[in-house]
Every structure is written in C-alpha cells, then in structure tokens.
Design a protein around this motif. Structure first.
Motif, short mmCIF file in Angstrom:
data_model
loop_
_atom_site.label_atom_id
_atom_site.label_comp_id
_atom_site.label_asym_id
_atom_site.label_seq_id
_atom_site.Cartn_x
_atom_site.Cartn_y
_atom_site.Cartn_z
N THR A 1 0.81 -1.22 0.00
CA THR A 1 0.00 0.00 0.00
C THR A 1 0.85 1.28 0.00
O THR A 1 0.41 2.31 -0.52
N ASP A 2 2.04 1.22 0.57
CA ASP A 2 2.93 2.39 0.54
C ASP A 2 3.29 2.75 -0.90
O ASP A 2 3.27 3.92 -1.28
N TYR A 3 3.64 1.74 -1.69
CA TYR A 3 4.02 2.00 -3.08
C TYR A 3 2.85 2.59 -3.86
O TYR A 3 3.01 3.54 -4.64
N ILE A 4 1.68 2.03 -3.67
CA ILE A 4 0.49 2.48 -4.40
C ILE A 4 0.13 3.91 -4.00
O ILE A 4 -0.18 4.76 -4.85
N LEU A 5 0.19 4.20 -2.71
CA LEU A 5 -0.13 5.54 -2.24
C LEU A 5 0.85 6.57 -2.78
O LEU A 5 0.47 7.67 -3.20
N ASN A 6 2.13 6.22 -2.79
CA ASN A 6 3.12 7.15 -3.32
C ASN A 6 2.95 7.37 -4.81
O ASN A 6 3.13 8.48 -5.31
N ARG A 7 2.57 6.30 -5.55
CA ARG A 7 2.32 6.50 -6.98
C ARG A 7 1.10 7.39 -7.19
O ARG A 7 1.10 8.26 -8.06
N ALA A 8 0.06 7.20 -6.37
CA ALA A 8 -1.12 8.06 -6.47
C ALA A 8 -0.75 9.52 -6.26
O ALA A 8 -1.22 10.42 -6.98
N ASP A 9 0.11 9.78 -5.28
CA ASP A 9 0.53 11.15 -5.01
C ASP A 9 1.31 11.73 -6.18
O ASP A 9 1.14 12.90 -6.55
N VAL A 10 2.17 10.91 -6.79
CA VAL A 10 2.93 11.35 -7.96
C VAL A 10 1.98 11.66 -9.12
O VAL A 10 2.12 12.67 -9.82
N LEU A 11 0.99 10.79 -9.34
CA LEU A 11 0.03 11.00 -10.42
C LEU A 11 -0.77 12.28 -10.20
O LEU A 11 -1.07 13.01 -11.15
N LEU A 12 -1.10 12.57 -8.95
CA LEU A 12 -1.78 13.83 -8.65
C LEU A 12 -0.89 15.02 -9.01
O LEU A 12 -1.36 16.03 -9.55
N LEU A 34 1.23 15.10 -11.30
CA LEU A 34 1.28 15.18 -12.76
C LEU A 34 -0.05 15.58 -13.38
O LEU A 34 -0.16 15.74 -14.60
N GLY A 35 -1.08 15.74 -12.55
CA GLY A 35 -2.39 16.09 -13.06
C GLY A 35 -3.13 14.94 -13.71
O GLY A 35 -4.10 15.15 -14.43
N ARG A 36 -2.71 13.73 -13.46
CA ARG A 36 -3.33 12.54 -14.05
C ARG A 36 -4.34 11.98 -13.04
O ARG A 36 -4.12 10.97 -12.38
N TYR A 37 -5.46 12.67 -12.93
CA TYR A 37 -6.39 12.45 -11.83
C TYR A 37 -7.12 11.11 -11.91
O TYR A 37 -7.38 10.48 -10.88
N GLU A 38 -7.51 10.69 -13.11
CA GLU A 38 -8.22 9.42 -13.21
C GLU A 38 -7.34 8.25 -12.81
O GLU A 38 -7.79 7.30 -12.16
N GLU A 39 -6.07 8.30 -13.21
CA GLU A 39 -5.14 7.24 -12.81
C GLU A 39 -4.91 7.27 -11.30
O GLU A 39 -4.82 6.22 -10.65
N ALA A 40 -4.83 8.48 -10.74
CA ALA A 40 -4.67 8.60 -9.30
C ALA A 40 -5.90 8.04 -8.58
O ALA A 40 -5.77 7.35 -7.57
N ARG A 41 -7.09 8.30 -9.13
CA ARG A 41 -8.32 7.79 -8.53
C ARG A 41 -8.31 6.25 -8.54
O ARG A 41 -8.70 5.62 -7.56
N ARG A 42 -7.84 5.66 -9.62
CA ARG A 42 -7.78 4.20 -9.69
C ARG A 42 -6.85 3.64 -8.62
O ARG A 42 -7.13 2.59 -8.03
N ASP A 43 -5.73 4.34 -8.36
CA ASP A 43 -4.83 3.88 -7.30
C ASP A 43 -5.49 3.99 -5.94
O ASP A 43 -5.34 3.10 -5.08
N LEU A 44 -6.23 5.07 -5.71
CA LEU A 44 -6.91 5.23 -4.42
C LEU A 44 -7.98 4.17 -4.23
O LEU A 44 -8.13 3.61 -3.13
#
Length: 224
Positions: free
Chosen positions: A179-190, A192-202
C-alpha cells in the motif's frame, strides 16, 4: 531483506506518535530488560532489547547496546547495520557511513548496506552520488521492489515525477499489495495532473483494506 523493509517503510510511511497511549513496544522492552538482567552476556537478548529501543526511538540506548555487541562480535552484521541507522538518527553521519562500509567489507554485495548507503548519501545532500548508487542497486537487483521504490522516492523528492511514476509502477509489479508504493504512486500521479489514474490507485488501496477516511486528503486533491 527484512532490514531493508524496515528502513524503507520508515522513509515512505507516515510517522505515528508512539507516546499517544500505552504502547505494547514499551512492554516488550520491559520484558527484554528483565531477561537481560538475568543473562547480561546474551547477545540475542541485547539484540532484542536494542530492537525495541530502536522501535521506540531511543537511539542513544540502542547505540549503546550495539556498541556492547560489537565489542564482543565485531562482525555482527545486524548490529553494524542497525548501529548505522541509530547513528544516522543521532546525526552522526560519518559514523553511520563507517558502519555500512564495515558491512560491505564483510559482504561486498549486501543489499541492505548498499541501500542504506544510498539513502544516507541522499540525506547527506550528496544527491548525484546517491542517485548513482541507487541506479546501480536497481541494476544489480532488478527483481527488487524495494530498490525501485527507493529510487522512486528519491526522484519524487526531486520532482522528477515521470521517472518516479515509472519506478513506483515497477515496484508495484513486483509487490502488488504494497500500500505504501500504491499511495506514493497516487501522489505522484496527482502531481502530474493525471487524476483518473490517481483515482484508480486510491480505489485500489480501498480494495486492499485501507480506510477511505484515511485517504480524504488525496480525494480532496481530485476535486481541485
């Protein structure tokens, strides 16, 4: 790679205050101290006590235990590595580096020591050297999720978001439920403005059991 997991978790995860309530770690330390009073020459008990000291943030006490262990067993890898970590927490960067060098002198390709050296150099503001070291670690251990995640963390701190997203993705491929890796990727995607991908990670985190309430700040960013 148990040691690497402990160190990287400390680097990636949110710190929790241990003093908020009665902590079972304190109880474990009390038990270890009582046992050690009966068997003061036991290296195993000293390692256990030092571990609880470390978990409680008592780095001076932990270092003293590791000093005693290494006086009797100079090549004890666990004591060398964790004393390095304690020294780093105490701001003794030079001594921390010496302990890691001692580990590498005994086991030249030790993953934990190489990772620790890269993280130590990064903290010591030796940014180029740290990136070189972590790149070499990824090349030497291409199956290690931890190596990719550590490099992703360095890149994220440098706002190298595209590279960080790639490395977190590689880490997740090797450890899909971390979950740490996924959360950090979500933060990176945010970032980058890639909100839909960030939402999928969340949403992935929620499926893995992370409470939605704990992700509220990330969901707020999705609405901006």
């Amino acid at each position: 790679m148990r040691i690497a997991i402990i160190i990287l978790s400390a680097m990636l995860s949110t710190t929790v205050c241990l003093a908020q309530s009665r902590n079972p770690l304190r109880d474990s330390l009390d038990v270890a101290e009582q046992a050690l009073s009966l068997r003061p020459d036991s290296i195993d008990l000293r390692l256990k006590k030092a571990r609880w000291n470390m978990e409680l943030g008592q780095y001076d006490y932990a270092k003293s235990e590791y000093d005693l262990i290494l006086k009797h067993q100079p090549d004890n890898l666990a004591a060398l590595f964790f004393r390095s970590y304690a020294n780093e927490k105490l701001g003794r960067i030079g001594f921390a580096r010496q302990d890691l060098e001692s580990v590498l002198a005994i086991v030249p390709n030790n993953f934990d020591a190489k990772l620790g050296m890269a993280l130590l150099d990064d903290k010591d503001n030796k940014k180029t050297k740290a990136l070189d070291e972590i790149n070499m670690l990824v090349e030497s251990f291409p199956d290690s999720a931890i190596a990719y995640a550590a490099r992703g963390s360095m890149e994220r701190a440098r706002q190298m978001y595209y590279l960080a997203e790639y490395d977190y993705t590689e880490a997740i491929r090797r450890d899909p439920k971390n979950t740490d890796y996924i959360l950090n990727r979500a933060d990176v995607l945010l970032s980058l403005g890639r909100y839909e991908e960030a939402r999928r990670d969340l949403e992935m985190l929620i499926r893995l059991g992370v409470p939605r309430a704990s992700l509220s700040e990330y969901y707020k960013k999705l609405k901006k």
